[in-house]
Design an enzyme around this catalytic site. Structure first.
Site, PDB file in Angstrom:
ATOM      1  CE  LYS A 123     -15.752  39.419  79.654  1.00 24.10           C
ATOM      2  NZ  LYS A 123     -16.918  38.770  79.047  1.00 24.10           N
TER       3      LYS A 123
ATOM      4  CG  ASP B 289     -17.376  36.762  76.138  1.00 21.17           C
ATOM      5  OD1 ASP B 289     -17.246  37.775  75.422  1.00 21.17           O
ATOM      6  OD2 ASP B 289     -18.190  36.701  77.079  1.00 21.17           O
TER       7      ASP B 289
ATOM      8  CG  ASP C  64      -0.563  34.036  74.367  1.00 20.41           C
ATOM      9  OD1 ASP C  64       0.127  33.544  73.448  1.00 20.41           O
ATOM     10  OD2 ASP C  64      -0.707  33.482  75.474  1.00 20.41           O
TER      11      ASP C  64
ATOM     12  CG  ASP D  57      -1.843  29.089  70.783  1.00 27.11           C
ATOM     13  OD1 ASP D  57      -1.035  29.894  70.259  1.00 27.11           O
ATOM     14  OD2 ASP D  57      -1.465  28.157  71.533  1.00 27.11           O
TER      15      ASP D  57
ATOM     16  CE1 TYR E 143       0.559  38.259  77.695  1.00 21.82           C
ATOM     17  CE2 TYR E 143       2.753  37.320  77.465  1.00 21.82           C
ATOM     18  CZ  TYR E 143       1.389  37.211  77.313  1.00 21.82           C
ATOM     19  OH  TYR E 143       0.850  36.069  76.801  1.00 21.82           O
TER      20      TYR E 143
HETATM   21  C1  IPM Z   1       3.705  33.451  72.410  1.00 20.54           C
HETATM   22  C2  IPM Z   1       4.051  32.753  73.709  1.00 20.54           C
HETATM   23  C3  IPM Z   1       4.600  33.738  74.731  1.00 20.54           C
HETATM   24  C4  IPM Z   1       3.506  34.754  74.993  1.00 20.54           C
HETATM   25  C5  IPM Z   1       5.110  33.100  76.029  1.00 20.54           C
HETATM   26  C6  IPM Z   1       6.237  32.129  75.764  1.00 20.54           C
HETATM   27  C7  IPM Z   1       5.526  34.110  77.043  1.00 20.54           C
HETATM   28  O1  IPM Z   1       2.949  32.049  74.170  1.00 20.54           O
HETATM   29  O2  IPM Z   1       4.587  34.084  71.814  1.00 20.54           O
HETATM   30  O3  IPM Z   1       2.560  33.345  71.949  1.00 20.54           O
HETATM   31  O4  IPM Z   1       2.591  34.510  75.800  1.00 20.54           O
HETATM   32  O5  IPM Z   1       3.548  35.821  74.383  1.00 20.54           O
HETATM   33 MN    MN Z   2       1.265  32.000  72.784  1.00 19.43          MN
END
Ligand code: IPM
Ligand code: MN
Ligand code: NAD
Length: 373
Positions: free
Chosen positions: A206, A239, A263, A267, A150
């Site tokens: 990893k 993984d 990140d 999700d 990042y």
């Molecule tokens: C998050 C988002 C961000 C990230 C993007 C928008 C850069 O996906 O906050 O999870 O990857 O951190």
């Molecule tokens: Mn994200």
């Protein structure tokens, strides 16, 4: 959660007799829709906040060419206690420059090194994994938030030719790795309703494929783990960790990992709790002005249609209250959201029929009922 009120270890020092100052960046797409709903609870919660709205968004950028203006970082750091953030991202700005400058700009510029993302199931019916209970899906992910790929070190060479070369460096520093791992142990030691008797920290990397960068994570983890014998420390490669999030989420209390892996894994963590509509997060520097945002993005596919689930924004605001030292507000808000979910008063992504604002109405009504009782 899960019957235990929050004990949050990263908050601000008390500021008796002073109203807390909150910067609101509603942003793009569904950001403003969900932020507007969440802010409706500020008055009923009874702790007055001094709120200032900032316009940074794709719309603002297209009009002014401004992303994060000069001086904004210093102002936010020195004059505000917390930032409540919606989402950034708009198809009219395809290179994502606004999100990069504003969101990543604030994460880096304010040194918000802890990205704290709860993975806490509110209702068994929301979990897509067969047989998992609320006790099973109840952990925290701490994502390193100021390093990794990042930082955007790198570049490209012979761009747009068949010989193009593109490099994104994965930056990891001993200081950066150590402080996020230490934060994981700090969090592991506060009660959060885990079914497990000893606190557990699992570090995810990893190192088998990335021996330099993630070898540093492994070595640092071993040193810090050795200082915390009362905590059960374990390690998974990313993984396998992804598989275990789905197969045995009950094995986790605190997961600590790098920026990019965090990140992606969060999700997945959202998915086992019902989706992005219920996933909250905090970008935190302990004791300093920190930024709270739902995990989801601006969702251009549903923006402007009244379909966005505002519950992630409510849960995010609850985390902001914890940071302010007003955990009683955070807990009341989390309980109201929980009741709304259990009663099925939810938007379509969770199987309900309510619009964004009707779901907001339900949270407000629940808060009012809880206050009367
Ligand atoms: C998050 C988002 C961000 C990230 C993007 C928008 C850069 O996906 O906050 O999870 O990857 O951190
Ligand atoms: Mn994200
Ligand atoms: P997204 O999170 O915006 O959406 C992914 C999917 O989840 C979509 O189908 C969307 O409709 C659904 N969804 C998300 N939030 C929801 C909610 N509250 N209620 C109901 N459904 C919801 O991710 P994306 O589509 O990959 O990204 C869209 C834009 O947002 C991109 O520009 C991306 O860079 C940006 N983004 C910003 C942030 C942030 O500002 N923190 C986070 C993630 C993505």
């Amino acid at each position: 959660m899960t019957g235990v009120d929050s004990v949050y270890p990263f908050g601000l020092a008390p500021a008796p007799g002073r109203q807390r100052r909150i910067a609101v960046i509603a942003g793009d797409g569904i950001g403003p829709e969900v932020v507007a709903q969440a802010l409706r609870v500020v008055e009923p919660l009874g702790v007055p906040l001094d709120i200032e709205h900032f316009p940074w968004s794709a719309e603002h950028y297209l009009k002014t060419k401004e992303t994060l203006p000069t001086g904004a970082l210093v102002r936010l750091r020195d004059e505000f206690d917390a930032i409540f953030f919606g989402a950034l991202g708009d198809p009219r700005v395809p290179d994502g420059v606004v999100a990069r400058d504003v969101l990543l700009g604030l994460r880096f510029g304010l040194d918000l090194y802890i990205n704290l993302r709860p993975v806490q199931l509110l209702d068994e019916r929301l979990c897509p994994v067969k047989g998992k209970t609320r006790r099973d899906v109840n952990f925290w992910v701490l994502r390193e938030n100021t390093e990794g790929p990042y930082v955007q070190m790198g570049g490209s060479f012979k761009r747009d030719t068949p010989d193009e070369v593109a490099i994104s460096e994965d930056l990891n520093t001993r200081r950066g790795v150590e402080r996020i791992i230490r934060a994981a142990y700090t969090l592991a030691k506060v009660p959060h309703g885990s079914a497990h008797p000893t606190p557990r920290v699992c570090m995810v990397d990893k190192a088998n494929a990335l021996p330099h960068a993630h070898g540093l994570w492994q070595r640092t983890f071993r040193v810090v783990a050795a200082e915390h014998r009362e905590v059960q420390s374990s390690h998974l490669f990313v993984d396998v960790a992804a598989m275990e999030f789905v197969r045995t989420p009950e094995r986790f209390d605190v997961v600590v990992t790098s920026n990019l892996f965090g990140d992606i894994l969060t999700d997945l963590g959202a998915a086992i709790c019902g989706g992005l509509g219920v996933a909250a997060s905090g970008n935190i520097h302990p004791g300093r002005c920190s930024l709270f945002e739902p995990v989801h993005g601006s969702a251009p596919d549903i923006a402007g249609k009244g379909l966005a689930n505002p519950l992630a924004a409510f849960l995010t605001l609850a985390m902001l209250y914890d940071h302010l030292g007003e955990a009683h507000c955070g807990d009341r808000l989390r309980k109201a959201v929980e009741q709304v979910v259990l009663a099925g008063r939810v938007t379509r992504d969770l199987g309900g029929t309510l619009s964004t604002s009707e779901c907001g109405d339900a949270v407000l009504a629940e808060l009012a009922t809880a206050t009367r009782n």
